[in-house]
Design a protein around this motif. Structure first.
Motif, PDB file in Angstrom:
ATOM      1  N   LEU A 122       0.867  -1.159   0.000  1.00 32.76           N
ATOM      2  CA  LEU A 122       0.000   0.000   0.000  1.00 32.76           C
ATOM      3  C   LEU A 122       0.913   1.220   0.000  1.00 32.76           C
ATOM      4  CD1 LEU A 122      -2.862   1.135   0.088  1.00 32.76           C
ATOM      5  CD2 LEU A 122      -2.664   1.174   2.577  1.00 32.76           C
ATOM      6  N   LEU A 123       0.833   2.010  -1.066  1.00 35.42           N
ATOM      7  CA  LEU A 123       1.698   3.169  -1.248  1.00 35.42           C
ATOM      8  C   LEU A 123       0.872   4.436  -1.227  1.00 35.42           C
ATOM      9  CD1 LEU A 123       3.598   2.026  -4.475  1.00 35.42           C
ATOM     10  CD2 LEU A 123       4.330   1.685  -2.130  1.00 35.42           C
TER      11      LEU A 123
ATOM     12  N   LEU B 114      -2.666   0.228  -4.116  1.00 34.22           N
ATOM     13  CA  LEU B 114      -2.000  -1.052  -3.920  1.00 34.22           C
ATOM     14  C   LEU B 114      -1.112  -1.314  -5.118  1.00 34.22           C
ATOM     15  CD1 LEU B 114      -1.728  -3.556  -2.111  1.00 34.22           C
ATOM     16  CD2 LEU B 114      -3.508  -4.608  -3.504  1.00 34.22           C
ATOM     17  N   ASN B 115       0.142  -1.581  -4.870  1.00 31.37           N
ATOM     18  CA  ASN B 115       1.108  -1.857  -5.917  1.00 31.37           C
ATOM     19  C   ASN B 115       1.657  -3.255  -5.676  1.00 31.37           C
ATOM     20  OD1 ASN B 115       4.015  -1.935  -6.927  1.00 31.37           O
ATOM     21  ND2 ASN B 115       3.233  -0.092  -7.914  1.00 31.37           N
ATOM     22  N   CYS B 116       1.640  -4.081  -6.698  1.00 31.82           N
ATOM     23  CA  CYS B 116       2.181  -5.431  -6.575  1.00 31.82           C
ATOM     24  C   CYS B 116       3.532  -5.484  -7.263  1.00 31.82           C
ATOM     25  CB  CYS B 116       1.229  -6.447  -7.191  1.00 31.82           C
ATOM     26  SG  CYS B 116      -0.323  -6.559  -6.293  1.00 31.82           S
ATOM     27  N   SER B 117       4.470  -6.124  -6.610  1.00 34.16           N
ATOM     28  CA  SER B 117       5.830  -6.156  -7.122  1.00 34.16           C
ATOM     29  C   SER B 117       6.542  -7.394  -6.613  1.00 34.16           C
ATOM     30  CB  SER B 117       6.577  -4.900  -6.658  1.00 34.16           C
ATOM     31  OG  SER B 117       7.946  -4.978  -6.959  1.00 34.16           O
ATOM     32  N   ASN B 118       7.564  -7.811  -7.338  1.00 39.33           N
ATOM     33  CA  ASN B 118       8.387  -8.910  -6.845  1.00 39.33           C
ATOM     34  C   ASN B 118       9.589  -8.376  -6.067  1.00 39.33           C
ATOM     35  OD1 ASN B 118       9.825  -7.866  -8.949  1.00 39.33           O
ATOM     36  ND2 ASN B 118      10.088  -9.776 -10.044  1.00 39.33           N
ATOM     37  N   MET B 119       9.620  -7.066  -5.842  1.00 37.46           N
ATOM     38  CA  MET B 119      10.674  -6.452  -5.038  1.00 37.46           C
ATOM     39  C   MET B 119      10.371  -6.679  -3.556  1.00 37.46           C
ATOM     40  SD  MET B 119      12.571  -5.181  -7.392  1.00 37.46           S
ATOM     41  CE  MET B 119      13.674  -4.097  -6.538  1.00 37.46           C
ATOM     42  N   ASN B 120      11.387  -6.623  -2.733  1.00 33.80           N
ATOM     43  CA  ASN B 120      11.216  -6.758  -1.291  1.00 33.80           C
ATOM     44  C   ASN B 120      11.458  -5.405  -0.631  1.00 33.80           C
ATOM     45  OD1 ASN B 120      10.584  -9.544  -0.850  1.00 33.80           O
ATOM     46  ND2 ASN B 120      12.637 -10.016  -1.571  1.00 33.80           N
TER      47      ASN B 120
ATOM     48  N   LYS C  28       9.510   2.543   4.047  1.00 38.19           N
ATOM     49  CA  LYS C  28      10.563   2.894   3.099  1.00 38.19           C
ATOM     50  C   LYS C  28       9.979   3.846   2.043  1.00 38.19           C
ATOM     51  CE  LYS C  28      13.726   0.897  -0.266  1.00 38.19           C
ATOM     52  NZ  LYS C  28      15.086   1.083   0.136  1.00 38.19           N
ATOM     53  N   ILE C  29      10.778   4.788   1.595  1.00 34.10           N
ATOM     54  CA  ILE C  29      10.373   5.700   0.528  1.00 34.10           C
ATOM     55  C   ILE C  29      10.998   5.194  -0.767  1.00 34.10           C
ATOM     56  CG2 ILE C  29      10.515   8.045  -0.351  1.00 34.10           C
ATOM     57  CD1 ILE C  29      10.224   9.004   2.493  1.00 34.10           C
ATOM     58  N   ILE C  30      10.144   5.008  -1.771  1.00 34.73           N
ATOM     59  CA  ILE C  30      10.619   4.535  -3.067  1.00 34.73           C
ATOM     60  C   ILE C  30      10.241   5.547  -4.139  1.00 34.73           C
ATOM     61  CG2 ILE C  30      10.528   2.106  -2.407  1.00 34.73           C
ATOM     62  CD1 ILE C  30       7.911   1.883  -4.001  1.00 34.73           C
ATOM     63  N   ASN C  31      10.931   5.494  -5.251  1.00 26.79           N
ATOM     64  CA  ASN C  31      10.693   6.408  -6.358  1.00 26.79           C
ATOM     65  C   ASN C  31      10.051   5.628  -7.500  1.00 26.79           C
ATOM     66  OD1 ASN C  31      11.088   7.906  -8.807  1.00 26.79           O
ATOM     67  ND2 ASN C  31      12.592   9.145  -7.718  1.00 26.79           N
ATOM     68  N   ILE C  32       8.875   6.082  -7.928  1.00 31.49           N
ATOM     69  CA  ILE C  32       8.193   5.485  -9.078  1.00 31.49           C
ATOM     70  C   ILE C  32       7.899   6.612 -10.064  1.00 31.49           C
ATOM     71  CG2 ILE C  32       6.183   4.214  -9.919  1.00 31.49           C
ATOM     72  CD1 ILE C  32       5.919   2.986  -7.138  1.00 31.49           C
TER      73      ILE C  32
ATOM     74  N   TYR D  25       7.089   7.794  -3.085  1.00 31.83           N
ATOM     75  CA  TYR D  25       5.998   7.091  -2.413  1.00 31.83           C
ATOM     76  C   TYR D  25       6.540   6.437  -1.149  1.00 31.83           C
ATOM     77  CZ  TYR D  25       3.157   7.491  -6.623  1.00 31.83           C
ATOM     78  OH  TYR D  25       2.441   7.966  -7.682  1.00 31.83           O
ATOM     79  N   GLN D  26       5.680   6.362  -0.137  1.00 34.78           N
ATOM     80  CA  GLN D  26       6.065   5.703   1.102  1.00 34.78           C
ATOM     81  C   GLN D  26       5.262   4.416   1.236  1.00 34.78           C
ATOM     82  OE1 GLN D  26       5.765   8.116   4.594  1.00 34.78           O
ATOM     83  NE2 GLN D  26       6.990   6.703   5.804  1.00 34.78           N
ATOM     84  N   ILE D  27       5.941   3.344   1.666  1.00 34.14           N
ATOM     85  CA  ILE D  27       5.279   2.069   1.919  1.00 34.14           C
ATOM     86  C   ILE D  27       4.487   2.209   3.212  1.00 34.14           C
ATOM     87  CG2 ILE D  27       5.578  -0.416   2.301  1.00 34.14           C
ATOM     88  CD1 ILE D  27       6.610   0.449  -0.432  1.00 34.14           C
ATOM     89  N   ARG D  28       3.150   2.167   3.116  1.00 36.73           N
ATOM     90  CA  ARG D  28       2.286   2.326   4.294  1.00 36.73           C
ATOM     91  C   ARG D  28       1.890   0.989   4.899  1.00 36.73           C
ATOM     92  NH1 ARG D  28       3.168   7.616   5.253  1.00 36.73           N
ATOM     93  NH2 ARG D  28       2.651   8.857   3.445  1.00 36.73           N
ATOM     94  N   ALA D  29       1.884  -0.064   4.081  1.00 38.80           N
ATOM     95  CA  ALA D  29       1.533  -1.405   4.573  1.00 38.80           C
ATOM     96  C   ALA D  29       2.047  -2.437   3.582  1.00 38.80           C
ATOM     97  CB  ALA D  29       0.024  -1.542   4.737  1.00 38.80           C
ATOM     98  N   ILE D  30       2.304  -3.617   4.064  1.00 38.91           N
ATOM     99  CA  ILE D  30       2.690  -4.743   3.219  1.00 38.91           C
ATOM    100  C   ILE D  30       1.601  -5.796   3.380  1.00 38.91           C
ATOM    101  CG2 ILE D  30       4.421  -6.520   2.776  1.00 38.91           C
ATOM    102  CD1 ILE D  30       6.481  -4.579   4.077  1.00 38.91           C
ATOM    103  N   VAL D  31       1.042  -6.244   2.272  1.00 39.62           N
ATOM    104  CA  VAL D  31      -0.067  -7.194   2.329  1.00 39.62           C
ATOM    105  C   VAL D  31       0.277  -8.452   1.535  1.00 39.62           C
ATOM    106  CG1 VAL D  31      -1.809  -5.394   2.632  1.00 39.62           C
ATOM    107  CG2 VAL D  31      -1.229  -6.150   0.338  1.00 39.62           C
ATOM    108  N   GLN D  32      -0.344  -9.537   1.916  1.00 37.17           N
ATOM    109  CA  GLN D  32      -0.166 -10.800   1.203  1.00 37.17           C
ATOM    110  C   GLN D  32      -1.055 -10.789  -0.029  1.00 37.17           C
ATOM    111  OE1 GLN D  32      -0.917 -14.281   3.572  1.00 37.17           O
ATOM    112  NE2 GLN D  32      -1.102 -15.587   1.785  1.00 37.17           N
TER     113      GLN D  32
END
Length: 157
Positions: free
Chosen positions: A9-10, A21-27, A32-36, A41-48
């Motif tokens: 969740l970004l 919701l962004n799906c990725s094979n990245m870990n 964490k702040i990522i650049n798209i 964007y900041q990672i607000r949650a990690i979901v299965q």
């Protein structure tokens, strides 16, 4: 397509409320702040994430699927191929946005042909509206603006 990806969740680093919701094979790590595409964007949650055909039983009667995959349509449908093959799906409402589909490296025409492969009728406006035939489907796959599609997957003889 990949069967197993992580869901994140970004939201824009200035936004503390909603997100996407962004799906990725990245870990990525939480917060964490990522650049798209030049935007932070900041990672607000990690979901299965799960492939529907792996968690649903076979031979189900599915009344309605609502699909809005932000251009990942072809990947979602390929992941759902067994769902279509082994279940009775009656209706699908889908946001169809060819520009976003192309941006994700897919061909909008393949999305429409997927439904055709399973004998579905594609309508615009509503489920009883005009049916899209090959020439209308080809035109729809080449435009850039989004539209809702109403897909009737009941078997017709």
């Amino acid at each position: 397509y990949q069967r197993r990806v992580h869901g994140y969740l970004l939201s824009d680093i200035q936004n503390k409320g909603d997100g996407t919701l962004n799906c990725s094979n990245m870990n990525y790590e939480f917060n964490k702040i990522i650049n798209i595409n030049g935007i932070g964007y900041q990672i607000r949650a990690i979901v299965q994430t799960n492939v529907l055909s792996e968690i649903l039983e076979r031979n189900l009667d599915i009344l309605l699927i609502k699909m809005d995959s932000e251009g990942h349509d072809e990947y979602v449908l390929e992941g759902a191929r067994e769902l279509f093959k082994y279940n009775k799906i009656k209706y699908i409402v889908q946001e169809f946005y060819p520009m976003l589909i192309r941006k994700q490296g897919s061909d909008p025409w393949n999305v429409l042909k997927f439904y055709d492969e399973f004998g579905c009728r594609i309508h615009t406006q509503h489920f009883l509206g005009p049916i899209m035939f090959d020439d209308e489907m080809k035109k729809a796959s080449q435009i850039d603006s989004p539209q809702d599609l109403y897909i009737d997957c009941r078997k017709f003889s």
